[in-house]
Design a protein around this motif. Structure first.
Motif, PDB file in Angstrom:
ATOM      1  N   MET A 159      15.592  75.789  68.785  1.00  0.00           N
ATOM      2  CA  MET A 159      16.955  76.014  68.324  1.00  0.00           C
ATOM      3  C   MET A 159      17.082  77.443  67.825  1.00  0.00           C
ATOM      4  O   MET A 159      16.346  77.875  66.956  1.00  0.00           O
ATOM      5  CB  MET A 159      17.286  75.045  67.196  1.00  0.00           C
ATOM      6  CG  MET A 159      18.708  75.137  66.735  1.00  0.00           C
ATOM      7  SD  MET A 159      18.937  74.142  65.268  1.00  0.00           S
ATOM      8  CE  MET A 159      20.679  74.362  65.012  1.00  0.00           C
ATOM      9  N   ARG A 160      18.038  78.163  68.411  1.00  0.00           N
ATOM     10  CA  ARG A 160      18.209  79.554  68.013  1.00  0.00           C
ATOM     11  C   ARG A 160      19.133  79.649  66.803  1.00  0.00           C
ATOM     12  O   ARG A 160      19.931  78.762  66.548  1.00  0.00           O
ATOM     13  CB  ARG A 160      18.783  80.350  69.187  1.00  0.00           C
ATOM     14  CG  ARG A 160      17.825  80.394  70.365  1.00  0.00           C
ATOM     15  CD  ARG A 160      18.284  81.369  71.382  1.00  0.00           C
ATOM     16  NE  ARG A 160      19.597  81.021  71.925  1.00  0.00           N
ATOM     17  CZ  ARG A 160      20.240  81.756  72.806  1.00  0.00           C
ATOM     18  NH1 ARG A 160      19.705  82.879  73.231  1.00  0.00           N
ATOM     19  NH2 ARG A 160      21.415  81.396  73.275  1.00  0.00           N
ATOM     20  N   PRO A 161      19.042  80.732  66.028  1.00  0.00           N
ATOM     21  CA  PRO A 161      19.916  80.865  64.861  1.00  0.00           C
ATOM     22  C   PRO A 161      21.366  81.065  65.272  1.00  0.00           C
ATOM     23  O   PRO A 161      21.667  81.481  66.393  1.00  0.00           O
ATOM     24  CB  PRO A 161      19.363  82.094  64.141  1.00  0.00           C
ATOM     25  CG  PRO A 161      18.591  82.821  65.159  1.00  0.00           C
ATOM     26  CD  PRO A 161      18.047  81.810  66.094  1.00  0.00           C
ATOM     27  N   LEU A 162      22.261  80.782  64.332  1.00  0.00           N
ATOM     28  CA  LEU A 162      23.684  81.023  64.580  1.00  0.00           C
ATOM     29  C   LEU A 162      23.999  82.499  64.336  1.00  0.00           C
ATOM     30  O   LEU A 162      23.120  83.304  64.036  1.00  0.00           O
ATOM     31  CB  LEU A 162      24.520  80.128  63.667  1.00  0.00           C
ATOM     32  CG  LEU A 162      24.292  78.638  63.874  1.00  0.00           C
ATOM     33  CD1 LEU A 162      25.194  77.839  62.957  1.00  0.00           C
ATOM     34  CD2 LEU A 162      24.536  78.234  65.306  1.00  0.00           C
ATOM     35  N   SER A 163      25.275  82.847  64.463  1.00  0.00           N
ATOM     36  CA  SER A 163      25.645  84.257  64.400  1.00  0.00           C
ATOM     37  C   SER A 163      25.459  84.819  62.994  1.00  0.00           C
ATOM     38  O   SER A 163      25.246  84.096  62.036  1.00  0.00           O
ATOM     39  CB  SER A 163      27.100  84.423  64.826  1.00  0.00           C
ATOM     40  OG  SER A 163      27.937  83.931  63.819  1.00  0.00           O
ATOM     41  N   VAL A 164      25.575  86.125  62.899  1.00  0.00           N
ATOM     42  CA  VAL A 164      25.263  86.789  61.620  1.00  0.00           C
ATOM     43  C   VAL A 164      26.286  86.418  60.544  1.00  0.00           C
ATOM     44  O   VAL A 164      25.956  86.390  59.354  1.00  0.00           O
ATOM     45  CB  VAL A 164      25.182  88.317  61.841  1.00  0.00           C
ATOM     46  CG1 VAL A 164      26.531  88.880  62.175  1.00  0.00           C
ATOM     47  CG2 VAL A 164      24.626  89.002  60.615  1.00  0.00           C
ATOM     48  N   ILE A 165      27.504  86.073  60.958  1.00  0.00           N
ATOM     49  CA  ILE A 165      28.511  85.653  59.974  1.00  0.00           C
ATOM     50  C   ILE A 165      28.069  84.358  59.324  1.00  0.00           C
ATOM     51  O   ILE A 165      28.055  84.217  58.087  1.00  0.00           O
ATOM     52  CB  ILE A 165      29.877  85.487  60.663  1.00  0.00           C
ATOM     53  CG1 ILE A 165      30.316  86.806  61.271  1.00  0.00           C
ATOM     54  CG2 ILE A 165      30.898  84.990  59.681  1.00  0.00           C
ATOM     55  CD1 ILE A 165      31.547  86.685  62.116  1.00  0.00           C
ATOM     56  N   VAL A 166      27.701  83.391  60.152  1.00  0.00           N
ATOM     57  CA  VAL A 166      27.285  82.097  59.617  1.00  0.00           C
ATOM     58  C   VAL A 166      26.051  82.261  58.745  1.00  0.00           C
ATOM     59  O   VAL A 166      25.942  81.664  57.664  1.00  0.00           O
ATOM     60  CB  VAL A 166      27.015  81.119  60.772  1.00  0.00           C
ATOM     61  CG1 VAL A 166      26.598  79.777  60.238  1.00  0.00           C
ATOM     62  CG2 VAL A 166      28.226  80.988  61.641  1.00  0.00           C
ATOM     63  N   ARG A 167      25.131  83.093  59.198  1.00  0.00           N
ATOM     64  CA  ARG A 167      23.897  83.274  58.425  1.00  0.00           C
ATOM     65  C   ARG A 167      24.185  83.897  57.065  1.00  0.00           C
ATOM     66  O   ARG A 167      23.634  83.475  56.049  1.00  0.00           O
ATOM     67  CB  ARG A 167      22.924  84.144  59.209  1.00  0.00           C
ATOM     68  CG  ARG A 167      22.022  83.329  60.100  1.00  0.00           C
ATOM     69  CD  ARG A 167      21.072  84.220  60.828  1.00  0.00           C
ATOM     70  NE  ARG A 167      21.742  84.961  61.888  1.00  0.00           N
ATOM     71  CZ  ARG A 167      21.276  86.083  62.421  1.00  0.00           C
ATOM     72  NH1 ARG A 167      20.149  86.575  61.990  1.00  0.00           N
ATOM     73  NH2 ARG A 167      21.922  86.679  63.392  1.00  0.00           N
ATOM     74  N   THR A 168      25.073  84.899  57.038  1.00  0.00           N
ATOM     75  CA  THR A 168      25.379  85.552  55.762  1.00  0.00           C
ATOM     76  C   THR A 168      26.058  84.582  54.799  1.00  0.00           C
ATOM     77  O   THR A 168      25.701  84.511  53.614  1.00  0.00           O
ATOM     78  CB  THR A 168      26.287  86.764  56.006  1.00  0.00           C
ATOM     79  OG1 THR A 168      25.723  87.554  57.038  1.00  0.00           O
ATOM     80  CG2 THR A 168      26.434  87.567  54.758  1.00  0.00           C
ATOM     81  N   VAL A 169      27.028  83.836  55.324  1.00  0.00           N
ATOM     82  CA  VAL A 169      27.742  82.892  54.456  1.00  0.00           C
ATOM     83  C   VAL A 169      26.787  81.831  53.939  1.00  0.00           C
ATOM     84  O   VAL A 169      26.805  81.468  52.755  1.00  0.00           O
ATOM     85  CB  VAL A 169      28.918  82.270  55.220  1.00  0.00           C
ATOM     86  CG1 VAL A 169      29.518  81.139  54.425  1.00  0.00           C
ATOM     87  CG2 VAL A 169      29.971  83.310  55.500  1.00  0.00           C
ATOM     88  N   CYS A 170      25.913  81.323  54.805  1.00  0.00           N
ATOM     89  CA  CYS A 170      24.979  80.284  54.366  1.00  0.00           C
ATOM     90  C   CYS A 170      23.968  80.839  53.379  1.00  0.00           C
ATOM     91  O   CYS A 170      23.591  80.162  52.418  1.00  0.00           O
ATOM     92  CB  CYS A 170      24.271  79.665  55.565  1.00  0.00           C
ATOM     93  SG  CYS A 170      25.333  78.551  56.484  1.00  0.00           S
ATOM     94  N   ASN A 171      23.525  82.074  53.592  1.00  0.00           N
ATOM     95  CA  ASN A 171      22.609  82.688  52.637  1.00  0.00           C
ATOM     96  C   ASN A 171      23.232  82.758  51.253  1.00  0.00           C
ATOM     97  O   ASN A 171      22.573  82.484  50.252  1.00  0.00           O
ATOM     98  CB  ASN A 171      22.262  84.109  53.084  1.00  0.00           C
ATOM     99  CG  ASN A 171      21.197  84.112  54.139  1.00  0.00           C
ATOM    100  OD1 ASN A 171      20.532  83.102  54.323  1.00  0.00           O
ATOM    101  ND2 ASN A 171      21.057  85.212  54.831  1.00  0.00           N
ATOM    102  N   ALA A 172      24.517  83.121  51.193  1.00  0.00           N
ATOM    103  CA  ALA A 172      25.165  83.262  49.895  1.00  0.00           C
ATOM    104  C   ALA A 172      25.434  81.900  49.271  1.00  0.00           C
ATOM    105  O   ALA A 172      25.138  81.666  48.099  1.00  0.00           O
ATOM    106  CB  ALA A 172      26.460  84.044  50.048  1.00  0.00           C
ATOM    107  N   PHE A 173      25.974  80.973  50.058  1.00  0.00           N
ATOM    108  CA  PHE A 173      26.465  79.736  49.457  1.00  0.00           C
ATOM    109  C   PHE A 173      25.368  78.719  49.207  1.00  0.00           C
ATOM    110  O   PHE A 173      25.562  77.796  48.416  1.00  0.00           O
ATOM    111  CB  PHE A 173      27.565  79.131  50.320  1.00  0.00           C
ATOM    112  CG  PHE A 173      28.910  79.678  50.017  1.00  0.00           C
ATOM    113  CD1 PHE A 173      29.703  79.090  49.051  1.00  0.00           C
ATOM    114  CD2 PHE A 173      29.371  80.807  50.647  1.00  0.00           C
ATOM    115  CE1 PHE A 173      30.937  79.605  48.737  1.00  0.00           C
ATOM    116  CE2 PHE A 173      30.601  81.342  50.352  1.00  0.00           C
ATOM    117  CZ  PHE A 173      31.390  80.745  49.397  1.00  0.00           C
TER     118      PHE A 173
END
Lengths: 90, 167
Positions: free
Chosen positions: B1-15
């Motif tokens: 499974m590949r990672p999602l886009s950088v937007i999703v990753r940034t939001v998930c990292n923060a939240f």
């Protein structure tokens, strides 16, 4: 044809039972005589020193039940680990 | 499974951190507010779920140790049983700490009141124990399922980056 008659009779009997049960339920908002609820509500703060009566029931009055729930979670984790543990990452 | 886009990753990292802090709040205030060990533990386990979904199983499984959550689960369950044995002088699961004046032993005023964290005896202790157990258990379920479904071979993937991402 015989089965159809049988199904109609079965639906009528089961529906009648449901109707009777729904008719016998106490009216909404009037639970009737429930001494156990009153005991918990009036004694939880004095006996256990806790504001949250629900928590006092779950973790104190019925603590053994919660131990069973925790054991259920443990069993679930064990079974998932046994099922999904592949040949790598032992 | 590949990672999602950088937007999703940034939001998930923060939240993910806010979710974890909120879950710890729900666990610790289990004897004062709605919620408790099970619910708060599920919220904290969302931390692992967010990281797994956003960063992908292959990358994320290289970051965590399953033994960590394994220890969490065992420590939680054993602490719960030990808290039950604290009141063994009367019965199993007797709340011996309540109203004793010590740890979690303050008395509460009768009727509606603001509440204090230092009340309720072993109930608060058991809340924390169950919370720790649920965090470990649900995180382990997530990790094992991701690892099993995507056939990730763990020892080989430390420090490897994946090419491309989904969506």
């Amino acid at each position: 044809m015989k089965f159809r008659v049988f199904f109609v009779i079965a639906i009528l009997v089961v529906g009648g039972l449901f109707w009777g049960a729904a008719d016998a339920v106490h009216p909404f908002g009037n639970p009737g005589d429930v001494p156990m609820d009153g005991y918990f509500l009036s004694h939880a703060q004095r006996e256990r020193g806790v504001n949250n009566v629900v928590t006092s029931i779950v973790f104190d009055y019925r603590g053994f039940d919660t131990l069973g729930e925790a054991a259920v979670l443990f069993t679930a984790v064990s079974s998932v680990a046994a099922l999904f543990r592949g040949k790598g990452w032992r | 499974m590949r990672p999602l886009s950088v937007i999703v990753r940034t939001v998930c990292n923060a939240f993910a951190w806010f979710v974890a802090v909120f879950g710890v709040y729900v666990i610790v205030h289990g004897h004062l507010s709605p919620g408790g060990g099970f619910q708060g533990g599920a919220v904290v386990a969302t931390f692992m779920a967010l990281l797994l979904v956003s960063h992908g199983a292959t990358k994320c499984l290289g970051w965590v140790r399953t033994n960590f959550f394994y220890a969490f689960e065992h420590v939680g369950l054993l602490t719960f049983i030990a808290a039950g044995f604290l009141g063994i002088g009367v019965t199993f699961f007797y709340n011996s700490l309540a109203l004793s004046g010590g740890l979690f032993g303050s008395a509460v005023p009768l009727g509606p009141n603001g509440g204090s964290l230092n009340t309720s005896g072993t109930i608060a202790l058991m809340n924390c124990a169950v919370g720790i157990e649920v965090v470990g258990g649900l995180s382990m379920i997530l990790l094992y399922m991701m690892q099993g479904v995507f056939h990730v071979d763990k020892p080989t993937l430390r420090g490897k980056e994946e090419a491309g991402h989904d969506r």
